[in-house]
Design a protein around this motif. Structure first.
Motif, PDB file in Angstrom:
ATOM      1  N   ASP A 181       1.190  -1.182   0.119  1.00  0.00           N
ATOM      2  CA  ASP A 181      -0.303  -0.161  -0.117  1.00  0.00           C
ATOM      3  C   ASP A 181       0.881   1.470  -0.125  1.00  0.00           C
ATOM      4  O   ASP A 181       0.133   2.286  -0.365  1.00  0.00           O
ATOM      5  CB  ASP A 181      -1.021   0.052   1.130  1.00  0.00           C
ATOM      6  CG  ASP A 181      -0.403   0.680   2.875  1.00  0.00           C
ATOM      7  OD1 ASP A 181       1.047   0.435   2.883  1.00  0.00           O
ATOM      8  OD2 ASP A 181      -0.888  -0.713   3.008  1.00  0.00           O
ATOM      9  N   SER A 192      -5.729   4.141  -1.124  1.00  0.00           N
ATOM     10  CA  SER A 192      -6.360   3.642  -0.191  1.00  0.00           C
ATOM     11  C   SER A 192      -7.930   3.804   0.544  1.00  0.00           C
ATOM     12  O   SER A 192      -7.645   3.142   1.063  1.00  0.00           O
ATOM     13  CB  SER A 192      -5.359   2.567   0.908  1.00  0.00           C
ATOM     14  OG  SER A 192      -4.415   2.240   0.573  1.00  0.00           O
ATOM     15  N   SER A 221      -2.608  -3.814   4.712  1.00  0.00           N
ATOM     16  CA  SER A 221      -3.059  -2.505   4.289  1.00  0.00           C
ATOM     17  C   SER A 221      -2.597  -2.182   6.182  1.00  0.00           C
ATOM     18  O   SER A 221      -2.909  -3.131   7.021  1.00  0.00           O
ATOM     19  CB  SER A 221      -4.201  -2.430   4.895  1.00  0.00           C
ATOM     20  OG  SER A 221      -5.015  -1.457   5.106  1.00  0.00           O
ATOM     21  N   TYR A 269      -3.837   0.572   7.130  1.00  0.00           N
ATOM     22  CA  TYR A 269      -4.236   1.419   7.858  1.00  0.00           C
ATOM     23  C   TYR A 269      -5.188  -0.071   8.947  1.00  0.00           C
ATOM     24  O   TYR A 269      -5.714   0.884   9.489  1.00  0.00           O
ATOM     25  CB  TYR A 269      -5.687   1.854   6.687  1.00  0.00           C
ATOM     26  CG  TYR A 269      -7.014   2.709   6.728  1.00  0.00           C
ATOM     27  CD1 TYR A 269      -6.849   3.535   7.557  1.00  0.00           C
ATOM     28  CD2 TYR A 269      -8.059   2.070   6.933  1.00  0.00           C
ATOM     29  CE1 TYR A 269      -7.981   4.388   8.150  1.00  0.00           C
ATOM     30  CE2 TYR A 269      -9.197   2.724   7.033  1.00  0.00           C
ATOM     31  CZ  TYR A 269      -9.258   3.471   7.839  1.00  0.00           C
ATOM     32  OH  TYR A 269     -10.753   4.081   8.214  1.00  0.00           O
TER      33      TYR A 269
END
Length: 449
Positions: free
Chosen positions: A44, A145, A187, A189
């Motif tokens: 990412d 993202s 990810s 996040y």
């Protein structure tokens, strides 16, 4: 070498995942004994600052949800006029602005980049839709993202959330075609939760049972893909239990949506998106609603620079977004619908999207028509149509003849050969008319979908 400098064409994992210190879960996903034959590595590219910006973006979406769409677009447009070269000479009033389209972006993409945007670590996506010359769209890692917080807010309306943390798999993107990039990622996040993209085509796995074993073992929380991929997933009878299913890229029929909900025992969303601005709207139980408050939607006259009133049928135009390299102002999507406003929410009615079409094979099985799109992409056709007849033969139409027809036949035949159907007849019909301003249906079949 370039001068005295060595050009390194690929990133290493520390550069793909600058926001994750422990990558053991990514390695597990890649090296699992039942994993598919992954052909790509992806990350990412989010560092801690990027993750913070994503959380801030989610907060801004919550705040915008309670504000007036008109106040949003006026502020967005004012900033775009001052910061984007392409809009600098636009009228002061947003209501007087002209529309833009794909050709505008293709001719001068640099004119749509904010002067204030950083040109470091940009990401590039190529898109051609089903026809036309490819269009390259650039993002930064945060924007790339940003679909995650958009989806989170959509799921939260029904009390669902995305998986978080290493050891979990938040998202599995399911495909079913001859060739596509596949990878195992994570990810930042979502605090290291896994993201996998897999192709269900048998050639992509070491053993017939591996797809079922791998996916069941990872138990992904969210399944994404197109209707054809989900049909193939159900045919494999893999008993997955995701929290939600998101279908995109092609229109999802009400019948298939009901089958998917029954099979997976979870909500099924039909998401309408474009590479140029990502998620636009979602359909749930037959109702399509605008997905993001940072987009402003209008209906334009297909033949004139005129905004149509509420409930009128016309071409959908999008303004807004969070991409510093492509802020959109009245971007014509090439899709058609009506808009309705109700209780501060905006709904898309009678939406015409790309229908999922697959071609049947005489010996059983089927071809995902996206394989033809990929094979024809290098020819940059302005428009084409391939129709399958009841005798399994294919009739091709395009805007031209001669040498181009030969190249098209070679590309189509190459796909058929890989499915063991190289002897299917291919005919050429009358040339398609010149561009009418509306999309040509690229694939049609006389078999039931």
């Amino acid at each position: 070498m370039q001068g005295n400098k060595t050009i390194r064409p690929v990133l290493d994992d520390s550069e793909r995942f600058p926001g994750l210190e422990d990558l053991r879960w990514v390695y597990y996903l890649r090296q699992h004994p039942k994993a598919p034959l992954y052909n790509f590595k992806s990350g990412d590219r989010l560092d801690s600052d990027g993750v913070g910006r994503l959380h801030g973006y989610k907060g801004s979406l919550r705040k915008l949800s309670g504000s007036s769409p008109l106040s949003f677009i006026r502020a967005f447009y004012k900033e775009a006029r001052s910061d984007v070269p392409a809009y600098r000479n636009y009228p002061a009033d947003f209501n007087d602005t002209p529309s833009m389209n794909r050709d505008d972006l293709r001719k001068a993409p640099w004119d749509y980049v904010k002067d204030s945007a950083s040109l470091e670590n940009i990401l590039c996506y190529a898109t051609s839709g089903t026809t036309g010359a490819p269009l390259e769209v650039i993002f930064d890692a945060t924007c790339a993202s940003s679909w995650l917080p958009q989806v989170e807010l959509m799921l939260e309306k029904e009390g669902f959330s995305l998986e978080r943390g290493a050891g979990t798999t938040a998202v599995a993107l399911i495909c079913h075609q001859l060739e596509t990039l596949t990878y195992a990622s994570a990810s930042s996040y979502l605090e290291g939760s896994g993201f996998i993209k897999v192709n269900l085509h048998p050639k992509q796995w070491r053993a017939p049972s591996d797809a079922s074993d791998y996916l069941q073992g990872l138990n992904p929380g969210l399944l994404t893909g197109d209707p054809l991929a989900f049909s193939a997933l159900m045919e494999l009878e893999i008993p997955l239990r995701p929290r939600a299913v998101i279908s995109s890229a092609m229109s999802l029929s009400e019948g298939l949506a009901a089958k998917l909900e029954e099979y997976f025992h979870c909500p099924v969303y039909d998401v309408y998106s474009m590479t140029e601005c990502r998620n636009i709207a979602f359909k749930r139980q037959g109702i399509m609603e605008k997905m993001r408050p940072d987009l402003y939607l209008e209906i334009l006259d297909p033949e004139a620079e005129r905004v149509l009133g509420e409930g009128a049928w016309g071409e959908l135009a999008v303004s807004g977004g969070n991409n510093p390299y492509l802020p959109l102002v009245r971007y014509r999507t090439g899709d058609f619908c009506r808009l309705r406003n109700q209780g501060g929410r905006q709904f898309l009615e009678d939406f015409q999207g790309r229908l999922p079409v697959r071609f049947s094979l005489p010996h059983g099985g089927w071809i995902n028509t996206i394989d033809f799109s990929r094979a024809l992409a290098p020819l940059a056709l302005a428009s084409f149509q391939i129709a399958q007849q009841r005798d399994f033969s294919l009739v091709v139409r395009h805007q031209g003849r001669g040498e181009l027809s030969r190249k098209i036949e070679e590309a189509v035949r190459g796909v058929l050969e890989q499915y063991g159907a190289e002897n299917l007849p291919i005919f050429f019909g009358d040339p398609l008319p010149e561009d009418t301003g509306q999309k040509t249906c690229s694939f049609v079949t006389e078999f039931e979908r």
